[in-house]
Scaffold this active site. Structure first.
Site, mmCIF file in Angstrom:
data_model
loop_
_atom_site.group_PDB
_atom_site.id
_atom_site.type_symbol
_atom_site.label_atom_id
_atom_site.label_comp_id
_atom_site.label_asym_id
_atom_site.label_seq_id
_atom_site.Cartn_x
_atom_site.Cartn_y
_atom_site.Cartn_z
ATOM 1 N NE ARG A 168 -3.973 -1.710 0.210
ATOM 2 C CZ ARG A 168 -4.173 -3.030 -0.003
ATOM 3 N NH1 ARG A 168 -3.350 -3.881 -0.619
ATOM 4 N NH2 ARG A 168 -5.382 -3.669 0.230
ATOM 5 C CB SER A 242 -8.474 -2.356 4.266
ATOM 6 O OG SER A 242 -8.859 -3.384 3.961
ATOM 7 C CD GLU A 338 -5.597 0.470 2.411
ATOM 8 O OE1 GLU A 338 -5.646 -0.678 2.930
ATOM 9 O OE2 GLU A 338 -6.082 0.754 1.272
HETATM 10 N N1 EPU Z 1 -10.030 -11.596 10.262
HETATM 11 C C1 EPU Z 1 -10.616 -11.449 11.431
HETATM 12 N N2 EPU Z 1 -11.567 -10.614 11.922
HETATM 13 C C2 EPU Z 1 -11.981 -9.795 10.948
HETATM 14 C C3 EPU Z 1 -11.222 -9.649 9.600
HETATM 15 C C4 EPU Z 1 -10.326 -10.734 9.159
HETATM 16 O O1 EPU Z 1 -10.252 -12.433 12.280
HETATM 17 O O2 EPU Z 1 -12.868 -8.994 11.331
HETATM 18 C C5 EPU Z 1 -8.878 -12.565 9.828
HETATM 19 C C6 EPU Z 1 -9.469 -13.791 9.196
HETATM 20 O O3 EPU Z 1 -8.715 -14.788 9.953
HETATM 21 C C7 EPU Z 1 -9.224 -13.666 7.629
HETATM 22 C C8 EPU Z 1 -7.823 -12.781 7.753
HETATM 23 O O4 EPU Z 1 -7.978 -12.123 8.724
HETATM 24 O O5 EPU Z 1 -8.949 -14.802 7.143
HETATM 25 C C9 EPU Z 1 -7.702 -12.069 6.515
HETATM 26 O O6 EPU Z 1 -8.891 -11.190 6.193
HETATM 27 P P1 EPU Z 1 -9.244 -10.926 4.518
HETATM 28 O O7 EPU Z 1 -8.996 -11.998 3.708
HETATM 29 O O8 EPU Z 1 -10.613 -10.228 4.560
HETATM 30 O O9 EPU Z 1 -8.208 -9.977 4.215
HETATM 31 P P2 EPU Z 1 -7.523 -8.595 5.262
HETATM 32 O O10 EPU Z 1 -6.064 -8.844 5.464
HETATM 33 O O11 EPU Z 1 -8.449 -8.198 6.146
HETATM 34 C C10 EPU Z 1 -6.663 -7.461 2.978
HETATM 35 C C11 EPU Z 1 -6.799 -6.230 2.400
HETATM 36 C C12 EPU Z 1 -8.158 -5.931 1.572
HETATM 37 C C13 EPU Z 1 -8.222 -7.185 0.416
HETATM 38 C C14 EPU Z 1 -8.197 -8.387 1.225
HETATM 39 C C15 EPU Z 1 -8.151 -9.693 0.361
HETATM 40 C C16 EPU Z 1 -5.428 -4.801 3.696
HETATM 41 C C17 EPU Z 1 -5.380 -3.337 4.641
HETATM 42 N N3 EPU Z 1 -6.499 -4.978 3.150
HETATM 43 O O12 EPU Z 1 -7.652 -7.468 4.094
HETATM 44 O O13 EPU Z 1 -8.029 -4.699 0.803
HETATM 45 O O14 EPU Z 1 -9.552 -7.025 -0.001
HETATM 46 O O15 EPU Z 1 -7.090 -8.543 1.979
HETATM 47 O O16 EPU Z 1 -6.785 -9.679 -0.101
HETATM 48 O O17 EPU Z 1 -4.118 -5.165 3.257
HETATM 49 C C18 EPU Z 1 -8.533 -2.477 0.891
HETATM 50 O O18 EPU Z 1 -7.451 -2.141 0.853
HETATM 51 O O19 EPU Z 1 -9.523 -1.542 0.981
HETATM 52 C C19 EPU Z 1 -9.100 -3.775 0.998
HETATM 53 C C20 EPU Z 1 -10.368 -4.176 0.972
#
Ligand code: EPU
Length: 346
Positions: A168, A242, A338
């Site tokens: 990012r 995010s 972010e």
């Molecule tokens: N999780 C939780 N609780 C929550 C959310 C997530 O426990 O409320 C844990 C879960 O275990 C889940 C893991 O976190 O498996 C990862 O969650 P997710 O796959 O939703 O991905 P993220 O790391 O929360 C990032 C990006 C998103 C992108 C997703 C998928 C960042 C800041 N965010 O989210 O990007 O869509 O991965 O690749 O890196 C954005 O930047 O606006 C965005 C949506």
């Protein structure tokens, strides 16, 4: 001859930010043609006032009043420039909606963007914060970026390797902040579809749909369905996607955290470091689904802050600070936003 710029005065940005904040700007300028970009970078108004480039407004928290000039890239032409050695060089205007761009490429058999399907925002913002999702980042497909230098109105191409891309992050957010206006981006795509299903949740979602060998459209549709299940639809609930970055920690810090919290969710981030799922940290602090005044934490994804109706930037700041403080106290980890808080001073 260069057409004069159309400058709007005291203009509402309500339709220009996905958080749905009722913000106003002193001046607003749409950049549609190359001559608009040229005129804007040379204009006295732009040079002598604080200035902010607002794309799709999907990653910003706007103030009640922006005391300066908002420049809005609105050129949205997509062109295939060259097809060579299995690669396609495709140029898109900064104002092209990212999701339209991804769909256009898939429909034309230009591959490589499927995992980035359905991300809100515009093409011009993709290099700035190196948008990413489901194992892919914009840097994997960006070839070069064309921009205008706000310092002297000159134009230049910047190659992907010079952009300083990180998680990012790029030089456009760092040393080049407020220096360049990006007007178009060239992407290097592929003639042959080669699905990337390394992201576990994506592989699982495909398996759930009994898809072994996805087509590009099936892969993009599966990504879209995953996003829809976790992220609010910007036309229904205001949010900036995010809100926080996933913090990256050294291996020794991670080991200590893991001993104390066996359920901690993390992904390898290279050099033995780990990227912690900030959503998990926030959820553990009891914030998921909670509301503080006019802002809240989304019920289905704790990394997302949502507008509960009529919120302002200071409401968002208050909630973000409360979450950052709780995560710090509980885990000793510092969350970073972010989303960008915009004001006339930055
Ligand atoms: N999780 C939780 N609780 C929550 C959310 C997530 O426990 O409320 C844990 C879960 O275990 C889940 C893991 O976190 O498996 C990862 O969650 P997710 O796959 O939703 O991905 P993220 O790391 O929360 C990032 C990006 C998103 C992108 C997703 C998928 C960042 C800041 N965010 O989210 O990007 O869509 O991965 O690749 O890196 C954005 O930047 O606006 C965005 C949506």
């Amino acid at each position: 001859m260069t057409e004069p710029l159309e400058i709007k005065n005291i203009f509402s940005l309500r339709g220009f930010n996905t958080f749905d904040i009722e913000a106003k700007t002193q001046y607003f300028i749409n950049l549609v043609s190359q001559s608009d970009y040229q005129a804007a970078t040379k204009s006295k108004l732009v040079r002598e006032n604080p200035c902010f480039i607002l794309g799709g407004g999907s990653n910003v928290i706007l103030p009640d009043y922006y005391d300066g000039v908002v420049l809005h890239p609105a050129n949205s032409e997509i062109k295939l420039l060259e097809q060579k050695d299995g690669h396609l060089y495709v140029e898109a205007g900064a104002g092209t909606r990212w999701l339209d761009f991804v769909n256009h490429c898939i429909d034309n058999g230009w591959y490589g963007l499927e995992n980035l399907a359905s991300i809100p925002g515009c093409v011009g913002a993709a290099p700035v914060q190196n948008v990413g999702a489901y194992g892919k980042e914009a840097k994997d497909v960006i070839h070069r970026v064309h921009c205008y230098d706000m310092a002297d109105g000159s134009q230049r191409w910047i190659e992907a390797a010079e952009c300083g891309f990180g998680y990012r992050w790029s030089n456009f957010k760092g040393e080049w902040k407020n220096r360049y206006i990006i007007d178009r981006v060239v992407f290097k795509l592929e003639e042959k579809f080669n699905p990337d299903v390394t992201y576990k949740a994506l592989a699982q979602a495909l398996a759930d749909r009994n898809i072994d060998h996805p087509t590009a459209r099936q892969l993009a549709d599966t990504v879209t369905a995953l996003r829809d299940s976790k992220l609010p639809n910007p036309s229904e609930i205001g949010s900036a996607g995010s809100f926080f970055k996933n913090p990256i920690v050294d291996s020794d810090v991670f080991e200590t955290l893991r001993k104390a919290n066996p359920g901690i969710v993390a992904f390898p981030a290279g050099d033995g470091r780990q990227k912690l799922a900030a959503g998990w940290l926030i959820e553990q602090c009891g914030w998921k689904g909670r509301t503080l005044g006019r802002v809240g934490v989304y019920e289905k994804q704790a990394l997302v802050l949502v507008n509960r109706g009529g919120c302002t930037a200071s409401d968002v700041r208050q909630l973000a600070d409360a979450i950052i403080a709780d995560v710090r106290t509980r885990f000793g980890v510092e969350l970073e936003c972010e989303a960008i808080f915009v004001n006339s001073e930055n």
